[in-house]
Write a protein that holds these residues in place. Structure first.
Motif, PDB file in Angstrom:
ATOM      1  N   ILE A  61      -6.086 -26.367  -1.576  1.00 34.79           N
ATOM      2  CA  ILE A  61      -6.629 -25.976  -2.876  1.00 34.79           C
ATOM      3  C   ILE A  61      -6.702 -24.450  -2.856  1.00 34.79           C
ATOM      4  N   TYR A  62      -6.196 -23.844  -3.887  1.00 35.36           N
ATOM      5  CA  TYR A  62      -6.262 -22.374  -3.979  1.00 35.36           C
ATOM      6  C   TYR A  62      -7.381 -22.007  -4.942  1.00 35.36           C
ATOM      7  N   LEU A  63      -8.370 -21.336  -4.374  1.00 32.74           N
ATOM      8  CA  LEU A  63      -9.505 -20.897  -5.179  1.00 32.74           C
ATOM      9  C   LEU A  63      -9.227 -19.456  -5.619  1.00 32.74           C
ATOM     10  N   HIS A  64      -8.998 -19.276  -6.911  1.00 32.33           N
ATOM     11  CA  HIS A  64      -8.724 -17.928  -7.445  1.00 32.33           C
ATOM     12  C   HIS A  64     -10.050 -17.339  -7.906  1.00 32.33           C
ATOM     13  N   VAL A  65     -10.511 -16.336  -7.213  1.00 32.05           N
ATOM     14  CA  VAL A  65     -11.824 -15.779  -7.556  1.00 32.05           C
ATOM     15  C   VAL A  65     -11.635 -14.544  -8.446  1.00 32.05           C
ATOM     16  N   PHE A  66     -12.010 -14.690  -9.707  1.00 33.15           N
ATOM     17  CA  PHE A  66     -11.910 -13.583 -10.668  1.00 33.15           C
ATOM     18  C   PHE A  66     -13.117 -12.648 -10.537  1.00 33.15           C
ATOM     19  N   GLU A  67     -14.285 -13.243 -10.283  1.00 34.52           N
ATOM     20  CA  GLU A  67     -15.515 -12.425 -10.141  1.00 34.52           C
ATOM     21  C   GLU A  67     -16.094 -12.697  -8.762  1.00 34.52           C
ATOM     22  N   TRP A  68     -15.911 -11.745  -7.882  1.00 37.85           N
ATOM     23  CA  TRP A  68     -16.343 -11.905  -6.494  1.00 37.85           C
ATOM     24  C   TRP A  68     -17.860 -11.707  -6.416  1.00 37.85           C
ATOM     25  N   PRO A  69     -18.586 -12.630  -5.757  1.00 41.13           N
ATOM     26  CA  PRO A  69     -20.045 -12.470  -5.690  1.00 41.13           C
ATOM     27  C   PRO A  69     -20.435 -11.279  -4.800  1.00 41.13           C
ATOM     28  N   ALA A  70     -21.525 -10.653  -5.139  1.00 40.15           N
ATOM     29  CA  ALA A  70     -21.934  -9.411  -4.464  1.00 40.15           C
ATOM     30  C   ALA A  70     -22.102  -9.611  -2.957  1.00 40.15           C
ATOM     31  N   ASP A  71     -22.580 -10.777  -2.527  1.00 39.74           N
ATOM     32  CA  ASP A  71     -22.789 -11.019  -1.098  1.00 39.74           C
ATOM     33  C   ASP A  71     -21.593 -11.728  -0.450  1.00 39.74           C
TER      34      ASP A  71
END
Ligand code: FHN
Length: 415
Positions: A351-361
């Motif tokens: 599964i490819y998780l495309h992260v558009f908004e990376w969490p600060a931590d």
């Protein structure tokens, strides 16, 4: 079914089954090219900026046929270089190209025997654009399809749409389809080698028998050639979303979004409303995560040059795809849908998780995947495994604190 997409029974039943579409399902990203005489006025007629999309200038300004067709005498795109265009599409990561053989203004970019209103017979340029492009696509290993406006033809006395030169009530539309459209479709499928698809458009009043006969003609001449759903009457091999429309959720159809990089298809000298690279990458990934293809347009100038802002954006998309293409090409919609901060695609146990908004931590929390993932890593850093855990149904993945790719970081989840 999302209401942005209309599709007929043949398309619904064909999903994931008709092997003629296998390449298209895997391709995901194509180049659309809107090019014709409208590139000369480029949105301005007799000194006035004409509102709307550039290729509609004849209609919007109600330019008489006899005036508009004079533009052909000026069409001399000496900078046209098929090799460069195909190479650009390749470097952008695009897997097929679709060019306007004939748009609504009726002008043909190929040498047609049923009219002289074409690039070979009516212009000082005198070269068959489609021939050169087809040869170059063959040479560089790129699939080529043709856009063909089957209903609207503002130049032909019996075509649809031009009521300022012609009396609509006197038109023989059926005759135009039989004696003009079909011979031209026959030419396109007989003289340019393998054609990957015919992109019909704006069917309007086409009858079901007319749409069906076009589909049959295409398949008779080139059985592998796909037919865009805009042939009308819910026919064709795949469905088309509205222009620049992306459905809100995944759609279980073979479907495609045609889209502009700025706000026009045909070149307009003063349209500078270019979408940003992150926006374009997000649109591509959003569409792919919902099972669609992205057909992204360029509108070359009258000289035959693809505008620099388009080139820059396409090359940047190509660079992103060079690193992340595995998570795009050949994938299918992923299991997690409907989240704003990410999209998912999948293939071959990943599964490819495309992260558009990376969490600060750097702590990623993906609903519904707890217990399903054996390993996680960044697609661009295969060697370093990320820490994986669970909280209730949520998968927890600990990534770096700073977004590795501010546009879209792809995290591979092995399942
Ligand atoms: O009228 C055309 C338009 O000019 C352009 O070709 C687009 C591309 O999808 N199709 C029609 C409008 O939907």
């Amino acid at each position: 079914m999302d209401n942005a997409i209309r599709a007929g029974r043949s398309q619904r039943e064909g999903v994931q089954q008709d092997p003629r579409l296998d390449w298209w399902r895997d391709a995901k990203f194509g180049m659309f090219i809107h090019w014709g005489l409208y590139a000369i006025p480029a949105g301005i007629w007799k000194g006035a900026e004409i509102p709307g999309i550039g290729e509609w200038i004849m209609y919007r300004a109600q330019i008489p046929v006899r005036e508009y067709e004079q533009l052909a005498k000026e069409f001399n795109p000496v900078q046209f270089d098929a090799a460069q265009w195909v190479s650009l599409a390749k470097r952008a990561g695009q897997k097929y190209m679709v060019i306007t053989a004939k748009h609504h203004d009726g002008f043909c970019l190929f040498d047609s025997k049923v009219t002289d209103y074409d690039v070979v017979d009516a212009t000082p340029f005198g070269r068959d654009i489609l021939k050169e492009l087809a040869a170059e696509c063959q040479r560089q290993g790129m699939r080529l399809g043709f856009y063909y406006s089957q209903t609207q033809d503002w130049h032909h006395p019996d075509g649809d749409g031009n009521s300022w030169d012609y009396d609509e009530s006197q038109k023989d539309f059926a005759g135009y389809v039989e004696n003009y459209v079909k011979p031209q479709v026959r030419e396109l499928l007989s003289h340019y080698g393998p054609v990957c698809l015919i992109w019909f458009d704006t069917p309007k009043g086409m009858t079901a028998p007319q749409s069906r006969s076009l589909v049959e003609l295409v398949h008779e001449l080139q059985p592998e050639c796909l037919v865009c759903g805009r042939v009308g009457n819910d026919m064709g091999d795949y469905a088309s979303a509205g222009d620049n429309q992306i459905p809100a959720a995944a759609v279980a159809l073979d479907w495609e979004t045609p889209a502009t990089i700025n706000d026009t298809w045909g070149y307009k000298s003063y349209d500078h409303n270019w979408k940003s690279v992150p926006d374009l990458v997000h649109k591509l990934v959003d569409i792919v995560s919902k099972g669609g293809n992205y057909l992204l347009n360029v509108g070359p100038t009258a000289e035959g040059v693809i505008p620099l802002p388009s080139v820059e954006r396409l090359l940047a998309m190509g660079a992103w795809l060079e690193a992340n293409g595995e998570a795009v090409y050949g994938t299918r919609p992923g299991p997690v849908q409907g989240l704003a901060w990410c999209r998912t695609t999948q293939k071959d146990g990943c599964i490819y998780l495309h992260v558009f908004e990376w969490p600060a931590d750097g702590a990623l929390r993906v609903p519904g995947l707890a217990g399903r993932v054996s390993a996680a890593y960044l697609l661009t850093d295969l060697a370093r495994l990320l820490q994986v855990g669970a909280a209730a149904d949520d998968l927890l993945v600990q990534g770096p604190a700073v977004a590795p790719d501010p546009t879209d970081t792809v995290v591979v989840l092995r399942v």
